[in-house]
Design an enzyme around this catalytic site. Structure first.
Site, PDB file in Angstrom:
ATOM      1  N   TYR A   1       0.848  -1.194   0.000  1.00 40.82           N
ATOM      2  CA  TYR A   1       0.000   0.000   0.000  1.00 40.82           C
ATOM      3  C   TYR A   1       0.880   1.238   0.000  1.00 40.82           C
ATOM      4  O   TYR A   1       1.794   1.348   0.808  1.00 40.82           O
ATOM      5  CB  TYR A   1      -0.892   0.024   1.252  1.00 40.82           C
ATOM      6  CG  TYR A   1      -2.337  -0.267   0.935  1.00 40.82           C
ATOM      7  CD1 TYR A   1      -2.980   0.443  -0.082  1.00 40.82           C
ATOM      8  CD2 TYR A   1      -3.060  -1.222   1.619  1.00 40.82           C
ATOM      9  CE1 TYR A   1      -4.305   0.193  -0.398  1.00 40.82           C
ATOM     10  CE2 TYR A   1      -4.387  -1.481   1.317  1.00 40.82           C
ATOM     11  CZ  TYR A   1      -5.005  -0.769   0.298  1.00 40.82           C
ATOM     12  OH  TYR A   1      -6.301  -1.015  -0.014  1.00 40.82           O
TER      13      TYR A   1
ATOM     14  N   THR B   1      -3.451   6.163 -22.075  1.00 45.05           N
ATOM     15  CA  THR B   1      -3.314   4.833 -21.493  1.00 45.05           C
ATOM     16  C   THR B   1      -1.843   4.462 -21.650  1.00 45.05           C
ATOM     17  O   THR B   1      -1.103   5.138 -22.369  1.00 45.05           O
ATOM     18  CB  THR B   1      -4.167   3.790 -22.247  1.00 45.05           C
ATOM     19  OG1 THR B   1      -3.838   3.874 -23.635  1.00 45.05           O
ATOM     20  CG2 THR B   1      -5.647   4.046 -22.056  1.00 45.05           C
TER      21      THR B   1
ATOM     22  N   LYS C   1      -1.402   0.749 -25.001  1.00 41.76           N
ATOM     23  CA  LYS C   1      -1.707   0.668 -26.440  1.00 41.76           C
ATOM     24  C   LYS C   1      -0.387   0.789 -27.205  1.00 41.76           C
ATOM     25  O   LYS C   1       0.471  -0.076 -27.072  1.00 41.76           O
ATOM     26  CB  LYS C   1      -2.740   1.733 -26.813  1.00 41.76           C
ATOM     27  CG  LYS C   1      -4.080   1.511 -26.096  1.00 41.76           C
ATOM     28  CD  LYS C   1      -5.155   2.460 -26.559  1.00 41.76           C
ATOM     29  CE  LYS C   1      -6.486   2.121 -25.929  1.00 41.76           C
ATOM     30  NZ  LYS C   1      -6.874   3.026 -24.846  1.00 41.76           N
TER      31      LYS C   1
ATOM     32  N   ARG D   1      -1.495  -2.436 -18.610  1.00 40.42           N
ATOM     33  CA  ARG D   1      -2.805  -1.800 -18.692  1.00 40.42           C
ATOM     34  C   ARG D   1      -2.879  -0.701 -17.622  1.00 40.42           C
ATOM     35  O   ARG D   1      -2.716  -0.996 -16.432  1.00 40.42           O
ATOM     36  CB  ARG D   1      -3.826  -2.897 -18.407  1.00 40.42           C
ATOM     37  CG  ARG D   1      -5.201  -2.723 -18.914  1.00 40.42           C
ATOM     38  CD  ARG D   1      -5.831  -4.070 -19.176  1.00 40.42           C
ATOM     39  NE  ARG D   1      -5.438  -4.503 -20.497  1.00 40.42           N
ATOM     40  CZ  ARG D   1      -5.958  -4.033 -21.627  1.00 40.42           C
ATOM     41  NH1 ARG D   1      -6.921  -3.146 -21.590  1.00 40.42           N
ATOM     42  NH2 ARG D   1      -5.523  -4.464 -22.789  1.00 40.42           N
TER      43      ARG D   1
HETATM   44  N1  DSN Z   1     -11.261   0.468 -25.344  1.00 36.69           N
HETATM   45  C1  DSN Z   1     -10.333   1.437 -25.889  1.00 36.69           C
HETATM   46  C2  DSN Z   1     -10.159   1.284 -27.351  1.00 36.69           C
HETATM   47  O1  DSN Z   1     -10.206   0.168 -27.796  1.00 36.69           O
HETATM   48  O2  DSN Z   1      -9.957   2.255 -28.054  1.00 36.69           O
HETATM   49  C3  DSN Z   1     -10.694   2.812 -25.542  1.00 36.69           C
HETATM   50  O3  DSN Z   1     -11.152   2.878 -24.266  1.00 36.69           O
END
Ligand code: DSN
Length: 428
Positions: free
Chosen positions: A46, A220, A223, A229
């Site tokens: 924590y 994010t 990606k 994530r």
């Molecule tokens: N779920 C994501 C995407 O695929 O673009 C965006 O939140």
């Protein structure tokens, strides 16, 4: 692992990933290092608060991890400040709204059906109950050009407190200079949601909104950035003590954001995920990441033109980034759900997606959305894109012919197995 049921499912998912090709543009394959950091013992800890200012003891190593993640993220984007604690891109966006807006204030953002995101204020979201969202759109769906004149008129009329540039299904580059000029004219905070293209930005294959006067970038980390994530907020301004209240000014945005993420919205940060973010940011700082980002865009451009050659109608006529939106309803008289299923059957994974002003419902929309970040990580190059487009067309044409589909599936599987997952590679 002693839980053999879960171990079996992990094994099956690993095999599914090995035997298929991932075309969902918001997914990627992480390195073994990222995976190990995410599965590390930091999950036990924590760490409410921020480095040097925690509410629990035992932080000598968590502080070092979080500070490294922060410093690397700042370096990647040229930011004054990074908050690496948001659990997701959605929470990163929410934190910025809550940091800057009062209930009822206006945000001007991209329409969901023209490429925006739910968290840009779609009426189904809780956010839409708190704030007033106004939407801009493309002027011409054939080219993807945003209607900047209409955007300016909306800004002058509604005086948004936030002007949001960013998207989750838009294949073109935005004109950040035009956004910035309009935002400055109405005194809006300039926020760029770069969740999809953050990896392209830091790899030099897309423009960086900070170079055009933006105040905040949300993202994010999983990606194109190829990390675990999670979410991330970068900003320009004065970095203050997050435990102390500050005035609501644009200079104080870093502190306002920190205070909103914790204690405003979240409890304990996910330190194992922050460790994995730090690893991924370190990877993105290496020169190889520039090569990767450039290859993602090259692959997407070739894939787009090969699909067009095979009669796929593409929204905006092509792509400038990693993402392609194809209108399979106009092209082949089927909906995106039928296409998604036919492609899944030959181990090509992508998602059904609405096209601008879609006349079909969200579960059976007119389009499919695909992209090249994961394929490129796997090692695929321009020449492979031709083959991919041919498989896609064949699967749609022969979707009701079981024997052909099964032969195609075998071909894709054999091909995919030639490209190991990065986490399968033993690093020296
Ligand atoms: N779920 C994501 C995407 O695929 O673009 C965006 O939140």
């Amino acid at each position: 692992m002693l839980d053999t049921t879960i171990a079996d499912l992990i094994q099956k998912e690993t095999q599914r990933q090995r035997e298929g090709l991932e075309l969902i543009p918001s997914e990627n394959y992480v390195s073994r290092d990222v995976l190990e950091a995410m599965g590390s013992i930091f999950t036990n800890k924590y760490s409410e608060g921020y480095p040097g200012r925690r509410y629990y003891g035992g932080q000598e190593f968590t502080d070092q991890v979080e500070m490294l993640a922060i410093e690397r993220a700042k370096q990647l984007f040229g930011a004054d400040h990074a908050n690496v604690q948001p659990h997701s891109g959605a929470q990163a966006n929410e934190a910025v709204y809550h940091a800057w807006l009062e209930p009822g204030d206006t945000v001007l953002a991209m329409d969901l059906s023209h490429g925006g995101h739910l968290t840009h204020g779609h009426p189904v979201t809780v956010l839409a109950r708190q704030y007033n969202f106004v939407r801009y759109r493309m002027k011409d769906v054939a080219t993807g050009e945003i209607d900047y004149d209409a955007l300016r008129e909306l800004a002058l009329k509604h005086k948004p407190k936030i002007l949001l540039a960013g998207f989750s299904a838009y294949p073109r580059e935005l004109d950040y200079a035009k956004f910035a000029a309009i935002g400055q004219e109405v005194g809006a905070l300039l926020v760029a949601d770069m969740a999809h293209i953050a990896g392209l930005i830091v790899g030099g294959a897309a423009k960086n909104p900070f170079d055009y006067g933006f105040h905040v970038i949300t993202s994010t980390t999983h990606k194109t950035l190829r990390g675990p994530r999670g979410g991330l907020i970068l900003s320009k301004g004065i970095v203050g003590n997050p435990l102390k209240k500050v005035a609501k000014t644009i200079e104080n945005i870093p502190t306002l954001i920190d205070r909103t993420v914790f204690p405003g919205m979240q409890g304990g940060p996910l330190m194992h995920v922050i460790a994995a973010k730090a690893v991924a940011f370190g990877e993105a700082l290496r020169p190889e990441f520039k090569t990767y980002a450039a290859q993602v865009v090259r692959n997407a451009k070739v894939l787009a033109s090969e699909l067009q050659r095979l009669d796929f109608a593409l929204v905006t006529g092509g792509t400038d980034n990693h993402l392609i939106l194809a209108d399979v309803h106009t092209s082949f008289g089927i909906d995106g759900a039928v296409a998604e299923k036919a492609l899944d059957a030959i181990n090509l994974t992508l998602n059904k997606n609405a096209i601008p002003d879609d006349t079909l419902p969200p579960f059976t929309p007119s389009g499919i959305r695909l992209g090249t970040p994961a394929l490129t990580t796997r090692g695929l190059k321009e020449t492979d894109m031709k083959q991919l487009a041919e498989w896609m067309r064949a699967a749609l044409d022969c979707r009701d012919d079981g024997a052909t589909i099964s032969a195609l599936q075998k071909e894709v599987k054999q091909f995919a197995l030639r490209y190991p997952l990065p986490s399968d590679r033993i690093d020296k």
